[in-house]
Each structure stands twice: as structure tokens, then as C-alpha cells.
Design an enzyme around this catalytic site. Structure first.
Site, short mmCIF file in Angstrom:
data_model
loop_
_atom_site.label_atom_id
_atom_site.label_comp_id
_atom_site.label_asym_id
_atom_site.label_seq_id
_atom_site.Cartn_x
_atom_site.Cartn_y
_atom_site.Cartn_z
N CYS A 106 -50.97 -63.93 27.81
CA CYS A 106 -50.94 -62.64 27.10
C CYS A 106 -49.70 -62.67 26.21
CB CYS A 106 -50.86 -61.51 28.14
SG CYS A 106 -50.67 -59.89 27.40
N CYS A 113 -43.03 -51.66 19.52
CA CYS A 113 -44.30 -51.16 19.00
C CYS A 113 -44.08 -49.74 18.46
CB CYS A 113 -45.36 -51.14 20.09
SG CYS A 113 -46.99 -50.65 19.46
N CYS A 117 -48.03 -44.94 22.29
CA CYS A 117 -48.96 -44.51 23.35
C CYS A 117 -48.13 -44.01 24.54
CB CYS A 117 -49.85 -45.67 23.78
SG CYS A 117 -50.77 -46.36 22.40
N GLY A 162 -46.60 -54.88 21.18
CA GLY A 162 -46.99 -54.63 19.79
C GLY A 162 -48.48 -54.40 19.59
N GLU A 163 -48.79 -53.89 18.41
CA GLU A 163 -50.18 -53.65 17.99
C GLU A 163 -50.54 -54.78 17.01
OE1 GLU A 163 -53.07 -51.75 18.25
OE2 GLU A 163 -53.64 -53.09 16.63
N SER A 194 -56.39 -57.37 20.87
CA SER A 194 -56.50 -56.04 21.47
C SER A 194 -55.88 -55.01 20.54
CB SER A 194 -55.75 -56.04 22.81
OG SER A 194 -55.68 -54.73 23.30
N SER A 216 -58.49 -50.38 23.10
CA SER A 216 -57.88 -49.58 24.14
C SER A 216 -58.39 -48.15 23.98
CB SER A 216 -56.35 -49.67 23.91
OG SER A 216 -55.67 -49.22 24.99
N LEU A 217 -59.29 -47.72 24.85
CA LEU A 217 -59.99 -46.44 24.66
C LEU A 217 -59.25 -45.30 25.38
CD1 LEU A 217 -62.54 -45.04 23.52
CD2 LEU A 217 -63.67 -45.56 25.70
N ASN A 218 -59.25 -45.35 26.69
CA ASN A 218 -58.39 -44.50 27.53
C ASN A 218 -58.68 -43.00 27.58
OD1 ASN A 218 -56.99 -46.86 28.05
ND2 ASN A 218 -55.66 -46.55 26.28
N ASN A 292 -50.53 -48.50 35.83
CA ASN A 292 -49.41 -49.16 36.52
C ASN A 292 -48.18 -48.28 36.39
OD1 ASN A 292 -50.70 -51.74 37.16
ND2 ASN A 292 -50.81 -51.98 34.94
S1 SF4 Z 1 -50.35 -49.62 24.39
FE1 SF4 Z 1 -50.20 -51.22 22.82
S2 SF4 Z 1 -50.35 -50.08 20.89
FE2 SF4 Z 1 -49.88 -48.55 22.47
S3 SF4 Z 1 -47.61 -48.38 22.44
FE3 SF4 Z 1 -48.16 -49.93 23.99
S4 SF4 Z 1 -48.03 -51.90 22.93
FE4 SF4 Z 1 -48.17 -50.28 21.36
#
Ligand code: SF4
Length: 348
Positions: A106, A113, A117, A162-163, A194, A216-218, A292
Site C-alpha cells: 500500500c 493530504c 476526510c 494522499g489522494e 483508490s 471510498s464511499l463511506n 480503526n
Molecule cells: S481518506 Fe484518503 S483522501 Fe481522505 S483524507 Fe485520508 S488520505 Fe486523504
């Protein structure tokens, strides 16, 4: 004096055009890349398949730099968290996750980032900068060379810090280096990008390159998703799902939707029903990830019965819904826990 560019940041085509100015044939660019990615050359002097005079000229034009592997922590379940130092002193983390017969890496695509989120420790630290292609691929080259598990790493998921789609060009270039026959030769079927939901970049990625996509839906609705993930205010669910419908998945490959289950927030059976309606018509599977908890986190892990009930609703509606075991919780290597500041000090 300007610094020489790092040759590991360049694409095949960029190297071809640079060496054309030296009067060298195009095929030499592939030779250089093979020396770097298959011969593990860390200096031009080691590229003995090239003439000495050519190597000297390359040395004058470029430098060769990779992230430095600083630290490796091992969790009780065998998961490993690797801390890399970049040339400017920033740090990023990668995680090696054990599987039955092979390992999954990974890797990170940004230092920090900017997506914010609310459930994510990486997001809390804010954004530092985009990683360069050499720093994304470099996590793989270093772990392949310096960990016993590295050579047995088959899957690569861009789910670290990161995104990825906010660093689009570098990520696409890194994927080309990871998959090409002059690069690391990984199968694109084993690479997953992702995203938290950058709809225009999802569409663009689908047109440009063939890799697996995880979203990433959530949350089952815009209101809750916007509260948890600010990106949803820019690209709400209808727009995100339209992008997902446009994403080509050849053969029997499926899109993956990641769903972090948070107690009392998004884990009710009615939420699962809503998710099932939302994803109708998409060839997809769901990964259910119990939250988590980390020090100071505002959310809680749902009770096992709530998790099972949520999963069962989706199974009853013929979805593939897999409950993902968390790896590496004791070393903060689980989903959303990477901070780039591995605090413990177990040296390699
Ligand atoms: S879940 Fe992914 S996109 Fe969202 S803040 Fe964390 S690292 Fe960034």
C-alpha cells in the site's frame, strides 16, 4: 546553478527526446530505464551496457535519486510499516500486508493530504506536497530491494497517504513505470488506484490507463457523505456514480467500493439498504472496513453484531460484500492511520 533533474522522474518519451539531443538512438532510453528499474542502478557508472562516454554525458545532465528507507515497524500480525525520507526531508509511509501466498504493498502518492476526510489521521496532518513519479515508484523499488517480502509483492494499492487522483499526472506516469517492460513489469490487473471521489479524474483515468479502481464511499447519502468527506460537496453522489458507470472494467474485473463502518454514523441496516440501491447496475464489490480507532478519533468501531447485520443486508441483495480484517493496528498501519511520522524506532 539549477539542479540536474532526477532521471527517475522522467518518462520513456522524455528520456528519448533528451538523448536525441545527444545524437543517441531512441532504444538507448529503454536501456537506461532497464538499468534503473531492473538492474537497480544507483549511479550512471553502474550502467555498463552503455558506452562510458555516454554515461559521462548522462551524469552531466541528470541525477539519480530515490526515497531513503528509514525505518520498518512490524505489527503482531506481520504487517510492516515502512517510513521513507524524501530528498527535502519530508517523510511518507508505505505498508506491506501479508496474504496467503504473496504480499500487498500500500503506497503513498502525496505527502499528507488536502481532502480532509474526518475519519482519517492522514488528513488531519494537512497537505505538504505531491509526490513525484520517482517518489511513488521509489517506494516499490526500495521495498523490493530492502525487505525480504519485497520480491514477493504482487498487488499494489495506491491507498497510502494522499489522494492519488489529486496528483494525477505523476500517478499515471508512476503506473506506466510500474507496469512497463522497461520498468518494474507489474501486472496492471494487480494495481488499484483508490480515490475519495474526484469524478472528472475518474473519467480521465478510465480513458487513459487500465487499472483497478476503488472508491471510498463511506455513506449512503449526500448529506452524511458531505459531513464525512468534504470532496462530496464538489462531486456529490450522482456525479461520482456517473463517473463510476463510465469507468471501463474489462473482463470480470469489478469496481471496489470501500465503506468504513462507524458506530451510529453509517452502520444501520437501513444504510446498507440505501447503499444497495445506490450501487444498483454497477459491476462492483464492497469492502467493509470497521473503523480503526486512533488516539483522539471522534468515531467508534461498531459492535460485531452491527457489522454482521450490515454485511448481511448487502449479501441478501446479491452483492459481494467482504469484511476486511484490519492489518497493523498496533503500529498505526491500518486504513486511514498513516501519518508520515512513525513514532516507534525499531530499526531495520
Ligand atoms: S481518506 Fe484518503 S483522501 Fe481522505 S483524507 Fe485520508 S488520505 Fe486523504
Amino acid at each position: 546553478m539549477t539542479e540536474r533533474p532526477n532521471i527517475r522522474d522522467l518518462s520513456l518519451e522524455e528520456i528519448e527526446s533528451c538523448i536525441a539531443t545527444l545524437g543517441k538512438e531512441r532504444y538507448r532510453a529503454r536501456q537506461i530505464l532497464k538499468c534503473l528499474y531492473q538492474g537497480n542502478a544507483t549511479s550512471f557508472a553502474e550502467m555498463t551496457t552503455l558506452a562510458r562516454e555516454f554515461r559521462d554525458r548522462l551524469e552531466g545532465l541528470f541525477r539519480i535519486a530515490e526515497p531513503r528507507l528509514e525505518r520498518c515497524l512490524t505489527a503482531a500480525d506481520g504487517t510492516k510499516k515502512l517510513l521513507f525520507a524524501l530528498e527535502d526531508g519530508l517523510t511518507v509511509e508505505s505498508v506491506l500486508i501479508p496474504g496467503k501466498n504473496h504480499w500487498t504493498a500500500c503506497i503513498s502518492t502525496q505527502a499528507g493530504c488536502a481532502m480532509g476526510c474526518r475519519f482519517c489521521l492522514t488528513g488531519r496532518g494537512g497537505f505538504k506536497r505531491n509526490l513525484r513519479p520517482s517518489e511513488i515508484v521509489g517506494q516499490m523499488t526500495m521495498l523490493r530491494r530492502h525487505t525480504p517480502e519485497g520480491p514477493n509483492t504482487k498487488n499494489i494499492v495506491m491507498m497510502g497517504m494522499g489522494e492519488p487522483l489529486a496528483n494525477y499526472d505523476a500517478v499515471v506516469q508512476a503506473i506506466r513505470l510500474l507496469t512497463s517492460d522497461h520498468g518494474l513489469g507489474h501486472s496492471n490487473r494487480k494495481i488499484t488506484v483508490s480515490t475519495c471521489g474526484l469524478a472528472p479524474q475518474i473519467v480521465q483515468l478510465g480513458k487513459e490507463i487500465c487499472v483497478n479502481l476503488a472508491i471510498s464511499l463511506n455513506a449512503p447519502d449526500d448529506k452524511r457523505r458531505s459531513e464525512l468527506m468534504p470532496i462530496n460537496r464538489t462531486y456529490p453522489l450522482p456525479e461520482l456514480l456517473a463517473a463510476c458507470h463510465s469507468y471501463p472494467m474489462p473482463g470480470r474485473r469489478m469496481l471496489t467500493f470501500e465503506y468504513i463502518l462507524m458506530a451510529g454514523i453509517n452502520d444501520a441496516p437501513a444504510d446498507a439498504e440505501q447503499v444497495a440501491r445506490l450501487l444498483k447496475g454497477l459491476h462492483c464489490k464492497l469492502n467493509l472496513i470497521p473503523f480503526n480507532e486512533f488516539p483522539g478519533s471522534a468515531f467508534r468501531t461498531p459492535a460485531p453484531e452491527a457489522i454482521s447485520a450490515f454485511q448481511q443486508v448487502l449479501l441478501d441483495r446479491n452483492y459481494t460484500a467482504i469484511l476486511r480484517a484490519s492489518h497493523g493496528r498496533d503500529i498505526l498501519a491500518a486504513c486511514g492511520q498513516l501519518s508520515g511520522a512513525a513514532a516507534a524506532t525499531e530499526k531495520r
